[in-house]
Motif scaffolding. Structure first.
Motif, mmCIF file in Angstrom:
data_model
loop_
_atom_site.group_PDB
_atom_site.id
_atom_site.type_symbol
_atom_site.label_atom_id
_atom_site.label_comp_id
_atom_site.label_asym_id
_atom_site.label_seq_id
_atom_site.Cartn_x
_atom_site.Cartn_y
_atom_site.Cartn_z
ATOM 1 N N ARG A 190 0.804 -1.294 -0.064
ATOM 2 C CA ARG A 190 0.074 0.211 -0.076
ATOM 3 C C ARG A 190 0.689 1.225 -0.061
ATOM 4 O O ARG A 190 0.394 2.322 0.078
ATOM 5 C CB ARG A 190 -0.813 -0.053 1.353
ATOM 6 C CG ARG A 190 -2.108 -1.164 1.132
ATOM 7 C CD ARG A 190 -3.115 -0.829 2.134
ATOM 8 N NE ARG A 190 -2.617 -0.651 3.535
ATOM 9 C CZ ARG A 190 -2.789 -1.612 4.384
ATOM 10 N NH1 ARG A 190 -2.977 -2.838 4.058
ATOM 11 N NH2 ARG A 190 -2.456 -1.674 5.726
ATOM 12 N N ASN A 191 2.256 1.061 -0.117
ATOM 13 C CA ASN A 191 3.135 2.159 -0.263
ATOM 14 C C ASN A 191 2.975 3.203 1.285
ATOM 15 O O ASN A 191 3.662 4.341 1.080
ATOM 16 C CB ASN A 191 2.775 3.174 -1.537
ATOM 17 C CG ASN A 191 3.878 3.895 -1.891
ATOM 18 O OD1 ASN A 191 5.234 3.620 -1.382
ATOM 19 N ND2 ASN A 191 3.748 5.012 -2.477
ATOM 20 N N GLU A 192 2.893 2.625 2.197
ATOM 21 C CA GLU A 192 3.012 2.993 3.501
ATOM 22 C C GLU A 192 4.250 3.223 4.278
ATOM 23 O O GLU A 192 4.377 3.865 5.122
ATOM 24 C CB GLU A 192 1.996 2.517 4.263
ATOM 25 C CG GLU A 192 0.520 2.554 3.917
ATOM 26 C CD GLU A 192 -0.527 1.814 4.960
ATOM 27 O OE1 GLU A 192 -0.145 1.558 5.903
ATOM 28 O OE2 GLU A 192 -1.818 1.825 4.714
ATOM 29 N N VAL A 193 5.019 2.368 3.788
ATOM 30 C CA VAL A 193 6.418 2.296 4.334
ATOM 31 C C VAL A 193 7.578 2.173 3.291
ATOM 32 O O VAL A 193 6.990 1.742 2.277
ATOM 33 C CB VAL A 193 6.543 1.180 5.311
ATOM 34 C CG1 VAL A 193 5.656 1.233 6.671
ATOM 35 C CG2 VAL A 193 6.351 -0.135 4.517
ATOM 36 N N ASP A 194 8.787 2.499 3.519
ATOM 37 C CA ASP A 194 9.844 2.335 2.493
ATOM 38 C C ASP A 194 10.185 1.030 2.208
ATOM 39 O O ASP A 194 10.414 0.576 1.370
ATOM 40 C CB ASP A 194 10.943 3.242 2.900
ATOM 41 C CG ASP A 194 10.626 4.905 3.064
ATOM 42 O OD1 ASP A 194 10.217 5.258 2.028
ATOM 43 O OD2 ASP A 194 10.754 5.343 4.082
ATOM 44 N N LEU A 195 10.494 0.440 3.419
ATOM 45 C CA LEU A 195 11.049 -1.056 3.260
ATOM 46 C C LEU A 195 10.390 -1.909 4.270
ATOM 47 O O LEU A 195 9.644 -1.424 5.310
ATOM 48 C CB LEU A 195 12.575 -1.216 3.813
ATOM 49 C CG LEU A 195 13.590 -0.181 3.024
ATOM 50 C CD1 LEU A 195 15.122 0.006 3.699
ATOM 51 C CD2 LEU A 195 13.653 -0.704 1.458
ATOM 52 N N GLY A 196 10.524 -3.214 3.974
ATOM 53 C CA GLY A 196 9.703 -4.444 4.919
ATOM 54 C C GLY A 196 10.496 -5.530 5.102
ATOM 55 O O GLY A 196 11.340 -5.990 3.829
ATOM 56 N N LEU A 197 10.670 -6.356 6.212
ATOM 57 C CA LEU A 197 11.245 -7.667 6.364
ATOM 58 C C LEU A 197 10.028 -8.704 6.712
ATOM 59 O O LEU A 197 9.391 -8.411 7.528
ATOM 60 C CB LEU A 197 12.355 -7.551 7.442
ATOM 61 C CG LEU A 197 13.760 -7.170 7.162
ATOM 62 C CD1 LEU A 197 14.339 -7.078 8.453
ATOM 63 C CD2 LEU A 197 14.191 -8.050 6.258
ATOM 64 N N VAL A 198 9.860 -9.453 5.632
ATOM 65 C CA VAL A 198 9.001 -10.464 5.776
ATOM 66 C C VAL A 198 9.572 -11.761 6.098
ATOM 67 O O VAL A 198 10.733 -12.015 5.436
ATOM 68 C CB VAL A 198 8.057 -10.773 4.379
ATOM 69 C CG1 VAL A 198 7.465 -9.195 4.364
ATOM 70 C CG2 VAL A 198 8.909 -10.980 3.197
#
Length: 409
Positions: free
Chosen positions: A248-256
């Motif tokens: 949803r473009n709410e954060v820059d980066l993610g760790l899944v």
């Protein structure tokens, strides 16, 4: 040409030179009252003939080549040029700082020879008068710089006619150099400004809880030390929700946990995080070197809820082995699961890295699981493919990718 590096500050002697110049102007040079008639030194030449750029100044005129061999005239010329340079520097800096109270980086002049800059402006404007208007300086200052280049190169740069100033063949060659030089300087300035931008900014990060207790926290501690101007906002949620808010473009980066579950996400790096059985040192399985999933049948556990990738992997492994676990407690907090495992006979499942602080403290024990799927589990750094990342965000992402690859090795 001789290049003088650095910013030349105005000295108290400048006020005396201005008084001397005013006295010379009032007297028309007669008698040279109050003016030293000593021979000009090399330092006088450098200071008198420095260009107007307050950051980098070039010697473009040799004053003793002007006005014949009369020492008095040379001295007048030196004093006039000294005053002109000092006055121009002050007016330039005051004009750029006026209104905002401080100088903006984009308003500072480029590191470019004043003589070359004047030459380029005259070429593009077609006349010295128009160039003087654009540069907001006296036409005589431009004429002197152009003449200095011609004397230095021993060539004629312009054909002066009724229609303006037209470049000669030598002038066209120098103009191509001036344009290329300006382009290179603009490119350097852009890179320098980007470097400064990388040291400031805000990064929004979403991660699974398992990466926060050890790996990610250590990375962020180092980042805050090396780049104090970068602030990081951390959201700790389940793996599925991480992928959703990145999408949803709410954060820059993610760790899944596991592979990227969406096609609109780009995988930047993967790091192996094998799942282990986590128990207290008093648990019957604590002394095992390893165990299989079949050996866990009926094990009493405290489990992460189904939003966690860890829970999803354990459920699949148990289904494949046709094993049922006794889930005594379910939580959305891995810290709570670790606390329960350390104080009771309940077991949980975590990557060794997640439980490492408690393992090193002697509160928990990690028992490896002999299962191809559970041994190959990994975390993945992702970003939205269509998101435009800031320079600081790209730098942080690159640093994190490097750290993950190092841990993988």
């Amino acid at each position: 040409m001789l290049l003088l590096h650095g910013f030349r500050r105005q000295r108290s002697g400048d006020r005396q030179r201005r008084a001397d110049l005013d006295d010379v102007v009032r007297r028309g040079g007669a008698g040279m009252t109050g003016v030293s008639e000593r021979e000009p030194t090399e330092r006088d030449a450098e200071e008198a003939n420095a260009a107007s750029n307050p950051r980098v100044m070039h010697v473009v005129v040799s004053p003793w080549r002007l006005d014949g061999d009369d020492p008095a005239k040379r001295c007048i010329r030196i004093k006039a040029l000294k005053f002109e340079v000092s006055d121009r520097i002050i007016r330039t800096m005051v004009g750029r700082c006026r209104g905002s109270g401080q100088c903006r980086p984009e308003d500072l002049p480029m590191i470019e020879s004043a003589a070359i800059r004047y030459f380029r402006e005259v070429t593009e404007a077609g006349s010295i008068k128009q160039a003087a208007v654009a540069l907001r300086i006296a036409p005589s200052a431009i004429s002197r710089q152009i003449q200095a280049i011609e004397e230095e190169l021993s060539v004629k740069l312009f054909d002066r006619g009724v229609r303006g100033m037209v470049l000669t063949d030598a002038g066209r060659l120098l103009y191509r150099y001036a344009v290329d030089n300006r382009s290179q300087l603009d490119s350097i300035r852009a890179k320098v400004q980007e470097f400064e931008t990388m040291r400031r900014g805000q990064i929004k990060f979403a991660t699974v809880e398992g990466m926060l207790s050890n790996f990610l926290s250590n990375f962020l501690i180092g980042l805050s030390h090396d780049y104090p101007g970068i602030s990081v906002s951390i959201t700790v949620i389940g793996s599925r929700t991480v992928a959703e808010i990145v999408g949803r473009n709410e954060v820059d980066l993610g760790l899944v946990f596991g592979r990227a579950p969406r096609r609109d996400l780009i995988e930047l790096a993967r790091m192996r995080q094998s799942l282990c059985l986590i128990v207290s040192p008093r648990h019957p399985l604590a002394d095992r070197r390893s165990c299989t999933v079949k050996e866990l049948a009926g094990l009493r556990t405290v489990m992460p809820d189904p939003s966690f990738g860890i829970r999803q992997e354990i459920d699949r492994a148990c289904a494949n082995a046709k094993v049922r676990l006794e889930v005594c407690s379910e939580t959305n907090s891995l810290a709570f699961a670790q606390m329960m495992a350390s104080r009771t006979d309940l077991a949980t499942f975590l990557p060794r890295d997640t439980a490492m602080p408690a393992i090193e403290a002697g509160r928990l024990v990690a028992v490896p699981l002999r299962d191809n799927r559970l041994e190959a589990t990994q975390v993945t750094l992702v970003r939205l493919a269509s998101r435009n990342m800031s320079p600081s965000c790209r730098m942080v992402a690159d640093l994190l990718v490097t750290r993950m690859k190092t841990r993988l090795d």
